[in-house]
Design a protein around this motif. Structure first.
Motif, PDB file in Angstrom:
ATOM      1  N   GLU A   6       5.761  30.006  32.075  1.00 58.41           N
ATOM      2  CA  GLU A   6       6.164  30.098  33.474  1.00 58.41           C
ATOM      3  C   GLU A   6       6.660  28.751  33.982  1.00 58.41           C
ATOM      4  O   GLU A   6       7.680  28.648  34.632  1.00 58.41           O
ATOM      5  CB  GLU A   6       4.976  30.591  34.313  1.00 58.41           C
ATOM      6  CG  GLU A   6       5.250  30.629  35.802  1.00 58.41           C
ATOM      7  CD  GLU A   6       6.343  31.607  36.202  1.00 58.41           C
ATOM      8  OE1 GLU A   6       6.518  32.620  35.501  1.00 58.41           O
ATOM      9  OE2 GLU A   6       7.030  31.344  37.198  1.00 58.41           O
ATOM     10  N   LEU A   9      10.064  27.953  32.312  1.00 57.44           N
ATOM     11  CA  LEU A   9      11.075  28.996  32.234  1.00 57.44           C
ATOM     12  C   LEU A   9      12.482  28.498  32.579  1.00 57.44           C
ATOM     13  O   LEU A   9      13.435  28.835  31.874  1.00 57.44           O
ATOM     14  CB  LEU A   9      10.678  30.169  33.145  1.00 57.44           C
ATOM     15  CG  LEU A   9      11.240  31.530  32.739  1.00 57.44           C
ATOM     16  CD1 LEU A   9      11.096  31.759  31.259  1.00 57.44           C
ATOM     17  CD2 LEU A   9      10.504  32.625  33.500  1.00 57.44           C
TER      18      LEU A   9
ATOM     19  N   GLY B 188       3.513  34.292  45.926  1.00 58.32           N
ATOM     20  CA  GLY B 188       3.057  34.614  44.581  1.00 58.32           C
ATOM     21  C   GLY B 188       4.143  35.085  43.636  1.00 58.32           C
ATOM     22  O   GLY B 188       3.847  35.615  42.572  1.00 58.32           O
ATOM     23  N   ALA B 189       5.414  34.872  43.989  1.00 59.10           N
ATOM     24  CA  ALA B 189       6.474  35.351  43.105  1.00 59.10           C
ATOM     25  C   ALA B 189       6.799  34.313  42.039  1.00 59.10           C
ATOM     26  O   ALA B 189       6.756  33.118  42.281  1.00 59.10           O
ATOM     27  CB  ALA B 189       7.726  35.672  43.915  1.00 59.10           C
ATOM     28  N   SER B 190       7.174  34.801  40.831  1.00 58.55           N
ATOM     29  CA  SER B 190       7.490  33.911  39.725  1.00 58.55           C
ATOM     30  C   SER B 190       8.983  33.646  39.692  1.00 58.55           C
ATOM     31  O   SER B 190       9.752  34.236  40.441  1.00 58.55           O
ATOM     32  CB  SER B 190       7.074  34.569  38.411  1.00 58.55           C
ATOM     33  OG  SER B 190       7.825  35.755  38.240  1.00 58.55           O
ATOM     34  N   PHE B 191       9.399  32.769  38.787  1.00 60.14           N
ATOM     35  CA  PHE B 191      10.809  32.427  38.575  1.00 60.14           C
ATOM     36  C   PHE B 191      11.666  33.687  38.496  1.00 60.14           C
ATOM     37  O   PHE B 191      12.655  33.849  39.226  1.00 60.14           O
ATOM     38  CB  PHE B 191      10.901  31.630  37.271  1.00 60.14           C
ATOM     39  CG  PHE B 191      12.304  31.274  36.835  1.00 60.14           C
ATOM     40  CD1 PHE B 191      12.995  32.086  35.943  1.00 60.14           C
ATOM     41  CD2 PHE B 191      12.906  30.113  37.273  1.00 60.14           C
ATOM     42  CE1 PHE B 191      14.264  31.748  35.515  1.00 60.14           C
ATOM     43  CE2 PHE B 191      14.189  29.764  36.852  1.00 60.14           C
ATOM     44  CZ  PHE B 191      14.868  30.590  35.970  1.00 60.14           C
ATOM     45  N   LEU B 192      11.289  34.622  37.636  1.00 61.82           N
ATOM     46  CA  LEU B 192      12.097  35.819  37.446  1.00 61.82           C
ATOM     47  C   LEU B 192      12.028  36.756  38.638  1.00 61.82           C
ATOM     48  O   LEU B 192      13.017  37.354  39.026  1.00 61.82           O
ATOM     49  CB  LEU B 192      11.652  36.556  36.174  1.00 61.82           C
ATOM     50  CG  LEU B 192      12.040  35.858  34.877  1.00 61.82           C
ATOM     51  CD1 LEU B 192      11.406  36.577  33.690  1.00 61.82           C
ATOM     52  CD2 LEU B 192      13.542  35.820  34.725  1.00 61.82           C
ATOM     53  N   LYS B 193      10.818  36.874  39.221  1.00 61.39           N
ATOM     54  CA  LYS B 193      10.685  37.788  40.359  1.00 61.39           C
ATOM     55  C   LYS B 193      11.505  37.296  41.543  1.00 61.39           C
ATOM     56  O   LYS B 193      12.116  38.084  42.253  1.00 61.39           O
ATOM     57  CB  LYS B 193       9.211  37.927  40.759  1.00 61.39           C
ATOM     58  CG  LYS B 193       8.356  38.641  39.739  1.00 61.39           C
ATOM     59  CD  LYS B 193       7.411  39.646  40.418  1.00 61.39           C
ATOM     60  CE  LYS B 193       6.640  40.451  39.395  1.00 61.39           C
ATOM     61  NZ  LYS B 193       5.312  39.908  39.114  1.00 61.39           N
TER      62      LYS B 193
ATOM     63  N   LYS C  73       0.393  30.103  44.636  1.00 59.23           N
ATOM     64  CA  LYS C  73      -0.138  31.427  44.877  1.00 59.23           C
ATOM     65  C   LYS C  73      -1.637  31.503  44.606  1.00 59.23           C
ATOM     66  O   LYS C  73      -2.305  32.400  45.093  1.00 59.23           O
ATOM     67  CB  LYS C  73       0.600  32.456  44.023  1.00 59.23           C
ATOM     68  CG  LYS C  73       0.404  32.336  42.531  1.00 59.23           C
ATOM     69  CD  LYS C  73       1.085  33.528  41.868  1.00 59.23           C
ATOM     70  CE  LYS C  73       0.882  33.598  40.433  1.00 59.23           C
ATOM     71  NZ  LYS C  73       1.154  33.116  39.373  1.00 59.23           N
ATOM     72  N   MET C 102       3.646  41.294  45.445  1.00 59.93           N
ATOM     73  CA  MET C 102       3.584  40.412  44.281  1.00 59.93           C
ATOM     74  C   MET C 102       2.201  40.404  43.658  1.00 59.93           C
ATOM     75  O   MET C 102       2.046  40.181  42.455  1.00 59.93           O
ATOM     76  CB  MET C 102       3.985  38.980  44.668  1.00 59.93           C
ATOM     77  CG  MET C 102       5.454  38.815  44.953  1.00 59.93           C
ATOM     78  SD  MET C 102       6.494  39.130  43.526  1.00 59.93           S
ATOM     79  CE  MET C 102       7.274  40.657  43.992  1.00 59.93           C
TER      80      MET C 102
END
Lengths: 289, 289, 365
Positions: A6, A9, B188-193, C73, C102
């Motif tokens: 992550e 990435l 809470g979102a990731s790179f891809l999200k 988060k 999320m």
């Protein structure tokens, strides 16, 4: 493990492109550069002979012609395309009613291949049946237009076709630039009593400097890379009278199995582009500071 | 405002309109010539001239150009090569665009040490004359077993298209507020999200610009086509050039013109439908640099 | 529940030190305001607490848990941005629930929270709209709703009212205060507007050049500043600063063409400082027209004052003149302000005056 993925990435995403860039751009440039220092002919032979190939290149009469042509092409192409593009942009900026349609017409040549352009103009400039015949039929008896097959004039056919294809683009650049000029500036100048001509000459054109430079860099780039147009319009002919460096490189590398000289010519082309690009980038970056 | 001034103004504007329309005519002329020539028969071409309308329009040239004209040793018309181009363009456009989107996103919003340098190094790829990579790339394709294949050409177009597509997307994404990324990270979102839920929905305009640009560039390409394809895998530009330069029997100018139009149609149609996006692509890359 | 400890926080960007050794303890449920001039590092500190930037040194502890290495988060923190940062392609409902989405919360649970939050902020009629269709105030509420939905331990507000017009700003200020009273979650709030700071804060932390100058209640900051900088920062119009010569523990001022000696309440302090010249800090509201109703003591002085400029502000009129050739502002009633000019009779109350060392800018105690 997942955390590592992550966190990294972005780098992982860019990795394939980075590898491709290192190998297929910089790596290949180095390869070609090295090749230009060898005595390779049909196959790569890694016997280094210093600048031999470059010496041979500069002594090659065909290369001379190609370079001369490039300069003629560069100067005429850039100057005329700039002037034409600027003029048309200024006219179009005068609140013309059918501006959209006219812009579309000026720009469509950019959408077609240089091969198509070359093919079309080859026909238009056809010695017996093209413009010459048209002018004769229209009453200008005795009018001759055989540039396409004349050694000294063939290159000018290429200039004409290239200007036809690219001046619309220059127009679009200038139009965007003109539109970016602050209205208040124009109003202030008019209040100061400037006539339209003086408004453009003293105030607006100087503001267009960055557009001039962008256009020159791009046009130079197009000129140096010009290969398709020559192939289609004249095939480099008559003989090699309208050759440009790109055509020289192709012929010597793929048709004549002289890859050493071909590589040298490619490197010279690269240096040509860098010679324009680097000062431009340098001045751009300096301004940002 | 006395009468003289009024006349002056009208005269000025009339002159502007005249010049603009004159140039519109000049820009359209080749298209007109190509079209009319393609509808004439050979007799008419020899006896008439460029601007004359066809007396008895016929589709002979078109049929021949499509199905039976000779392009070197084969006489199957342009049809098979049209489909070659299609098979090359579609995957190349899609892959290079998607890669450009991911790259642009990573470079614009997930900067890391060296990312700006990486971008600069990649940008350079938009400027190099491809002559310097022609030969080594040929060797690479040979080593990969992809010489003279459609797949090989797709690979080449993807590799050398990434610089442009990344530039387009990166510049576009830079314009999207980074606070959106911060807010999404906190959510809470990731790179891809973040890419999928926030950036992609915002990316329609740049996807259109990039796809149109890539489609036009790759469909119109000749250099890579002529170097990296074999007799069965040539794109339409190469086939067109062969067709025009093959004169079995006499020169059939009408077939040449029909063939040129066929080759130009796809990009012309795209231009007519989505022209303004095309222009945006042209000027965006240039002005922002 | 939501206590924060900032221990020895350092942050550098390359060679530039932006935050230097910040130590601050924020109590659970406290409304703490970070204030300071542009570039003082308050937004950077905010980003560090949120986990949007990495620490160069020090640690951040939330509820006894060291979160210094945790991603945003995982810190259970929500933030409201200056530009709201609403997701432009999603409707209000999805904007608010995005964080819940999320974390893979089931849809029906999301609905419950959405309902609660949207009715609390009175935006339930806007749920289907996109951010582009909302007014500034509405966007503000949606941004707050998004933060509320996650029921975090701490709320971070980064200058949330700066983009609103003056009237709306006052309205939303009250809303935020009411919200805090209602839900009681810890709030860390960044602003450069000292009125917001004074009205909203339980405590204020004043930052300058990456260092904490003073932390205290609004009352303490206003009346008991530790330095010239802090005193100058709070209050509008700001505190007057005049360099005065000390004589027998009194301060000499020249005003209206005459010399006066002012009695100060902190005689011992003056004596112990052994300074010949001090910087006198006195707030404009201590300089008024003569008020007969005020009980006369040794700290009430009456002096002549030449008024150069009058600024009528509605409720009072600011009169600008000079003491010791330094600009000084007084707060007069509108009626007295009308007539004020050369030789005005000014009442000076020095009971709350503050003294500073003219060289270091620090409070003399």
């Amino acid at each position: 493990m997942l955390n590592f993925l992550e966190k990294n990435l972005p780098k992982i995403v860019l990795a394939p492109t980075t590898i491709a860039m290192i190998v297929c751009m910089y790596g290949f440039i180095v390869w070609t550069g090295l090749l230009s220092l060898t005595k390779s002919r049909m196959m790569p032979q890694w016997d280094f002979v210093g600048l031999d190939q470059y010496v041979r290149l500069f002594k090659n009469p065909r290369w001379d012609v190609a370079v001369d042509n490039l300069f003629i092409f560069l100067i005429l192409f850039i100057v005329i395309a700039l002037v034409l593009g600027l003029l048309l942009a200024i006219f179009l900026d005068q609140k013309i009613r059918v501006e959209g349609a006219i812009r579309t017409i000026y720009l469509y040549p950019m959408a077609i291949s240089f091969i198509v352009t070359g093919t079309a103009w080859k026909w238009i400039l056809n010695p017996g049946l093209g413009i010459e015949k048209l002018m004769n039929d229209w009453g200008f008896v005795g009018f001759e237009f055989r540039w396409l097959v004349e050694q000294d004039m063939a290159i000018y056919c290429i200039v004409i076709a290239a200007i036809w294809q690219s001046s619309g683009f220059v127009m679009a650049l200038f139009l965007a630039g003109l539109r970016g000029v602050d209205d208040n500036l124009t109003k202030a100048a008019k209040m100061d009593g400037a006539s339209t001509v003086r408004l453009y000459w003293h105030i607006i054109l100087p503001l267009m400097r960055p557009v001039f430079f962008s256009a020159i860099v791009i046009l130079t780039h197009i000129a140096i890379k010009s290969f398709d147009l020559v192939q289609a319009l004249t095939g480099g002919g008559p003989g090699y009278a309208s050759d440009l460096p790109a055509n020289f490189m192709y012929t010597y590398t793929f048709n004549r199995s002289q890859i050493g000289i071909g590589a040298a010519s490619a490197m010279i082309m690269l240096f040509g582009v860098l010679a324009v690009l680097i000062p431009y980038l340098y001045s751009e970056l300096r301004e940002k500071d | 405002m006395n009468k003289f001034n009024l006349l002056n103004i009208n005269f000025g504007r009339a002159a502007i309109y005249f010049i603009l329309f004159l140039f519109a005519f000049i820009y359209l002329a080749p298209l007109y010539v190509m079209f009319t020539t393609s509808l004439k028969d050979i007799e008419e071409i020899r006896s008439g001239n460029l601007m004359a309308l066809p007396i008895d329009p016929t589709l002979y040239a078109w049929k021949k150009a499509w199905a039976s004209a000779c392009t070197g040793s084969e006489c199957k018309g342009l049809a098979p090569y049209f489909w070659n181009s299609v098979r090359i363009v579609f995957p190349a456009v899609i892959i290079s665009t998607i890669l450009g989107a991911f790259n642009g996103y990573a470079l614009a919003k997930w900067k890391f040490k060296g990312s700006e340098f990486l971008f600069g190094a990649l940008l350079f790829g938009c400027f190099i004359p491809f002559q310097v990579i022609l030969l080594p790339m040929a060797k690479l394709l040979g080593a990969l077993g992809l010489a003279n294949t459609v797949t090989g050409l797709v690979l080449v177009h993807v590799i050398y298209g990434i610089a442009f597509t990344t530039l387009f997307f990166r510049n576009y994404y830079v314009g999207i507020p980074t606070e959106l990324v911060k807010a999404a990270k906190l959510d809470g979102a990731s790179f891809l999200k973040i890419f999928r839920h926030i950036f992609i929905p915002l990316s329609t305009p740049i996807f259109v610009v990039t796809i149109i640009w890539q489609f036009t560039q790759i469909w119109n390409d000749f250099l890579f086509g002529v170097v990296y394809s074999g007799s069965g895998t040539q794109p339409i530009t190469v086939a067109l050039n062969n067709l025009v330069n093959t004169s079995v029997g006499g020169k059939e100018y009408n077939v040449d013109m029909a063939a040129a139009i066929i080759a130009a149609l796809p990009t012309l149609i795209v231009y007519i439908i989505a022209g303004k996006y095309f222009v945006r692509g042209l000027t965006a890359g240039a002005v922002k640099g | 529940m939501g206590s924060i400890s900032l221990n020895g926080i350092n942050k550098s960007f390359g060679s530039t030190e932006v935050l230097k050794d910040i130590n601050l303890d924020i109590k659970d449920g406290e409304f703490l305001i970070l204030i300071g001039p542009s570039g003082c590092g308050k937004s950077t500190l905010m980003n560090l607490i949120a986990g949007l930037e990495d620490l160069t040194g020090g640690e951040i502890i939330i509820d006894d848990k060291d979160v210094s290495e945790e991603s945003p988060k995982d810190r259970d923190i929500a933030m409201v941005f200056q530009s709201y940062a609403l997701y432009p392609t999603m409707n209000v409902a999805r904007n608010i629930c995005f964080g819940l989405e999320m974390s893979k919360m089931p849809k029906n649970e999301q609905e419950v929270i959405l309902k609660k939050v949207s009715s609390l902020l009175q935006i339930d009629h806007l749920l289907d709209r996109k951010p582009g269709q909302l007014s500034g105030g509405q966007r503000q509420r949606v941004a707050m709703g998004r933060a509320l939905a996650r029921s975090p331990k701490v709320f971070l507000f980064d200058e949330p009212l700066s983009n609103l017009d003056a009237k709306l700003r006052v309205e939303m200020r009250t809303e935020i205060k009411k919200l805090h009273q209602r839900i009681g979650t810890t709030i860390v709030y960044v602003t450069h507007d000292q009125i917001e700071a004074m009205t909203l804060a339980d405590r204020i932390a004043v930052l300058k050049d990456g260092e904490l100058q003073q932390v205290g209640t609004p009352y303490e900051i206003y009346n008991d500043p530790v330095s010239h900088f802090v005193a100058d920062f709070m209050g509008s119009p700001g505190m007057n600063f005049i360099e005065c010569i000390v004589k027998d523990e009194k301060l000499i001022i020249e005003s209206g063409g005459e010399k006066y000696e002012l009695e100060m309440p902190c005689k011992d302090v003056i004596k112990n400082s052994k300074l010949d010249v001090v910087l006198l800090g006195i707030r404009p509201e201590m300089l008024t027209e003569i008020q007969p109703s005020v009980e006369k003591n040794s700290y009430i002085h009456q002096i002549k004052f030449d008024v150069d400029v009058l600024e009528p502000m509605g409720a009072d009129t600011v009169a600008i003149g000079q003491w010791n050739e330094s600009e000084v502002m007084a707060r007069l009633s509108p009626e007295s302000g009308n007539a004020a000019g050369k030789g005005f009779d000014l009442q000076v109350d020095t009971s709350k005056a503050i003294l500073f060392d003219p060289n270091s800018g620090l409070r003399i105690r």
